[in-house]
Design a protein around this motif. Sequence first.
Motif, PDB file in Angstrom:
ATOM      1  N   ARG A 157       0.814  -1.220   0.000  1.00 15.62           N
ATOM      2  CA  ARG A 157       0.000   0.000   0.000  1.00 15.62           C
ATOM      3  C   ARG A 157       0.845   1.267   0.000  1.00 15.62           C
ATOM      4  N   ASN A 158       1.933   1.286   0.789  1.00 16.45           N
ATOM      5  CA  ASN A 158       2.730   2.506   0.905  1.00 16.45           C
ATOM      6  C   ASN A 158       3.307   2.973  -0.416  1.00 16.45           C
ATOM      7  N   PRO A 159       4.042   2.114  -1.168  1.00 14.14           N
ATOM      8  CA  PRO A 159       4.574   2.607  -2.443  1.00 14.14           C
ATOM      9  C   PRO A 159       3.489   2.941  -3.458  1.00 14.14           C
ATOM     10  N   ILE A 160       2.374   2.205  -3.441  1.00 14.06           N
ATOM     11  CA  ILE A 160       1.287   2.528  -4.368  1.00 14.06           C
ATOM     12  C   ILE A 160       0.665   3.871  -4.008  1.00 14.06           C
ATOM     13  N   SER A 161       0.486   4.115  -2.695  1.00 16.32           N
ATOM     14  CA  SER A 161      -0.061   5.401  -2.252  1.00 16.32           C
ATOM     15  C   SER A 161       0.871   6.539  -2.630  1.00 16.32           C
ATOM     16  N   ALA A 162       2.182   6.311  -2.457  1.00 18.70           N
ATOM     17  CA  ALA A 162       3.159   7.348  -2.805  1.00 18.70           C
ATOM     18  C   ALA A 162       3.159   7.618  -4.311  1.00 18.70           C
ATOM     19  N   ALA A 163       3.052   6.534  -5.093  1.00 22.87           N
ATOM     20  CA  ALA A 163       3.017   6.702  -6.558  1.00 22.87           C
ATOM     21  C   ALA A 163       1.767   7.462  -6.981  1.00 22.87           C
ATOM     22  N   TYR A 164       0.643   7.105  -6.377  1.00 15.63           N
ATOM     23  CA  TYR A 164      -0.614   7.790  -6.695  1.00 15.63           C
ATOM     24  C   TYR A 164      -0.521   9.273  -6.348  1.00 15.63           C
ATOM     25  N   LYS A 183       7.429  12.477 -11.627  1.00 15.32           N
ATOM     26  CA  LYS A 183       7.329  11.274 -12.459  1.00 15.32           C
ATOM     27  C   LYS A 183       8.311  10.209 -11.968  1.00 15.32           C
ATOM     28  N   SER A 184       9.532  10.651 -11.668  1.00 15.17           N
ATOM     29  CA  SER A 184      10.553   9.725 -11.182  1.00 15.17           C
ATOM     30  C   SER A 184      10.130   9.088  -9.851  1.00 15.17           C
ATOM     31  N   MET A 185       9.549   9.896  -8.958  1.00 10.69           N
ATOM     32  CA  MET A 185       9.078   9.378  -7.677  1.00 10.69           C
ATOM     33  C   MET A 185       7.968   8.352  -7.874  1.00 10.69           C
ATOM     34  N   GLY A 186       7.029   8.679  -8.772  1.00 11.54           N
ATOM     35  CA  GLY A 186       5.912   7.768  -9.025  1.00 11.54           C
ATOM     36  C   GLY A 186       6.368   6.446  -9.603  1.00 11.54           C
ATOM     37  N   LEU A 187       7.257   6.521 -10.594  1.00 14.30           N
ATOM     38  CA  LEU A 187       7.760   5.299 -11.229  1.00 14.30           C
ATOM     39  C   LEU A 187       8.597   4.478 -10.250  1.00 14.30           C
ATOM     40  N   GLY A 188       9.376   5.169  -9.415  1.00 21.07           N
ATOM     41  CA  GLY A 188      10.186   4.467  -8.427  1.00 21.07           C
ATOM     42  C   GLY A 188       9.320   3.718  -7.429  1.00 21.07           C
ATOM     43  N   SER A 189       8.244   4.344  -6.982  1.00 24.64           N
ATOM     44  CA  SER A 189       7.337   3.696  -6.031  1.00 24.64           C
ATOM     45  C   SER A 189       6.642   2.505  -6.662  1.00 24.64           C
ATOM     46  N   ALA A 193       6.699  -1.426  -5.612  1.00 27.36           N
ATOM     47  CA  ALA A 193       5.473  -2.200  -5.417  1.00 27.36           C
ATOM     48  C   ALA A 193       5.541  -3.519  -6.183  1.00 27.36           C
ATOM     49  N   LEU A 194       6.087  -3.485  -7.386  1.00 22.11           N
ATOM     50  CA  LEU A 194       6.225  -4.707  -8.187  1.00 22.11           C
ATOM     51  C   LEU A 194       7.184  -5.690  -7.524  1.00 22.11           C
ATOM     52  N   GLU A 195       8.242  -5.180  -6.899  1.00 21.41           N
ATOM     53  CA  GLU A 195       9.171  -6.056  -6.183  1.00 21.41           C
ATOM     54  C   GLU A 195       8.464  -6.769  -5.030  1.00 21.41           C
ATOM     55  N   LEU A 196       7.569  -6.039  -4.366  1.00 21.12           N
ATOM     56  CA  LEU A 196       6.815  -6.642  -3.265  1.00 21.12           C
ATOM     57  C   LEU A 196       5.818  -7.678  -3.768  1.00 21.12           C
ATOM     58  N   VAL A 197       5.259  -7.460  -4.952  1.00 20.64           N
ATOM     59  CA  VAL A 197       4.339  -8.429  -5.533  1.00 20.64           C
ATOM     60  C   VAL A 197       5.067  -9.754  -5.772  1.00 20.64           C
ATOM     61  N   GLU A 198       6.323  -9.687  -6.205  1.00 20.85           N
ATOM     62  CA  GLU A 198       7.111 -10.901  -6.395  1.00 20.85           C
ATOM     63  C   GLU A 198       7.252 -11.659  -5.076  1.00 20.85           C
ATOM     64  N   GLY A 199       7.482 -10.915  -3.991  1.00 22.58           N
ATOM     65  CA  GLY A 199       7.560 -11.547  -2.676  1.00 22.58           C
ATOM     66  C   GLY A 199       6.238 -12.146  -2.252  1.00 22.58           C
ATOM     67  N   LEU A 200       5.147 -11.512  -2.634  1.00 26.14           N
ATOM     68  CA  LEU A 200       3.810 -12.017  -2.320  1.00 26.14           C
ATOM     69  C   LEU A 200       3.573 -13.367  -2.982  1.00 26.14           C
ATOM     70  N   LEU A 201       3.950 -13.476  -4.232  1.00 22.04           N
ATOM     71  CA  LEU A 201       3.796 -14.746  -4.958  1.00 22.04           C
ATOM     72  C   LEU A 201       4.709 -15.823  -4.361  1.00 22.04           C
ATOM     73  N   ASP A 202       5.894 -15.407  -3.947  1.00 18.62           N
ATOM     74  CA  ASP A 202       6.854 -16.338  -3.362  1.00 18.62           C
ATOM     75  C   ASP A 202       6.345 -16.897  -2.036  1.00 18.62           C
ATOM     76  N   ALA A 203       5.615 -16.065  -1.275  1.00 20.02           N
ATOM     77  CA  ALA A 203       5.130 -16.466   0.051  1.00 20.02           C
ATOM     78  C   ALA A 203       4.138 -17.611  -0.007  1.00 20.02           C
ATOM     79  N   ILE A 204       3.446 -17.750  -1.123  1.00 21.47           N
ATOM     80  CA  ILE A 204       2.417 -18.789  -1.243  1.00 21.47           C
ATOM     81  C   ILE A 204       3.024 -20.183  -1.126  1.00 21.47           C
ATOM     82  N   SER A 205       4.294 -20.323  -1.498  1.00 21.99           N
ATOM     83  CA  SER A 205       4.914 -21.647  -1.558  1.00 21.99           C
ATOM     84  C   SER A 205       5.777 -21.990  -0.349  1.00 21.99           C
ATOM     85  N   ILE A 206       5.690 -21.233   0.751  1.00 21.58           N
ATOM     86  CA  ILE A 206       6.562 -21.523   1.894  1.00 21.58           C
ATOM     87  C   ILE A 206       6.268 -22.880   2.499  1.00 21.58           C
TER      88      ILE A 206
END
Length: 380
Positions: A157-164, A183-189, A193-206
């Motif tokens: 939520r935090n990086p998405i909120s910051a990007a928004y 623009k740079s701040m939004g894209l960076g956030s 967020a995408l990096e965290l999504v990768e971790g979210l998918l990874d968590a399913i298989s613990i």
Amino acid sequence: MKTAADIIKSNSNRIMKSWEDRVKNEISASQISSNLALRNQLPNVLDDISEILTRYDGFLEVERNEKYNEIIKNSLDHGRHRATSSHYTVKQILQEYVIFHRVLTEVLEENEVYSKEVGIVLKYTLETAMLTSASSFSDSLQEMREKLIGALAHDIRNPISAAYFALDIIDPEDDKERIKKLKSMGLGSLKKALELVEGLLDAISIKAGEGITLNFEAIDIIEEIKWVCEEANQIYLNEVILQSNTKDSFGVFDGTAIRRVVENLVTNAIKYGARDEPVRVILEDSHEEIVIRVHNEGESIDEKHQTEIFEFLKRGRETDNSRLESWGMGLTIVKSVAIAHGGKVDLKSTDAHGTTFSLSLKKYFNEPGKVRTKLNYSEK
């Protein structure tokens, strides 16, 4: 059956030693545990069996009697413990109990006290223990997945909120430099967020004993900490102040994980701290390690909860402290990230001086690459 109970009590050390030897020979996951960690609650289960045998002297219909249910607590704890032990499976937990049953039977037969009645009591008590441990193990793994996924989803939520926020305030009439910065701040956030999504998918298989996957690389960790503080100052009313004894701090870190950890600590500091006081993020760099402290004024955390707050599985599903429970999986992740960096996390909290979480990280504890962490480090 009183005699059988006495034999079990007098031979308890021998029974546990024989069980340990066979388990380590037959169950691969057990070989990475110390003897104390391997035994876990089983000595207590052995005591329960002995007490149950004592009570059933004269034999009652054990399958219709619920008195053997006292064994449930210790077998439940055994299953939860195995969920934090690497490479364990339900099959291996059941196999532990099968071996336990065999050892008990052999000792009782050797002492000529094994009978049909004793065998039935062993059968029902150990079946209860097996089912309870297996269910507890599975429930604990599911609980880990749910809480880990929940924590990751919350952190997105935090990086998405910051990007928004950054993209929403762009005005076509702004000068080019401001538009470029936003623009740079939004894209960076969004990238974070995408990096965290990768971790979210990874968590399913613990699996048992496993946590998140960390990706170590050579970076300047101060850049990640700065980002957290700047983002927090955009989102929250409390001022977040960064203090550092150095302009840069290079080492081999997982920047995404450390950023998430600091975000978690800052968010909690704002949520539970004094409303009108700033939150301070203090970074101290030494030759071999860095220490990151997050401090807030306000109500302290009860001293008796300052250790268990990091281990949700040790607390169990229920707690008499709603504030403690609301910290959720976040602090468990903080602890696992710290230890994966060869460090630790400390907590000092008093009404007079506020609350400070200190995260120490070794700068070159790891080589670049991916490592899967543990969620629970209560074993030594």
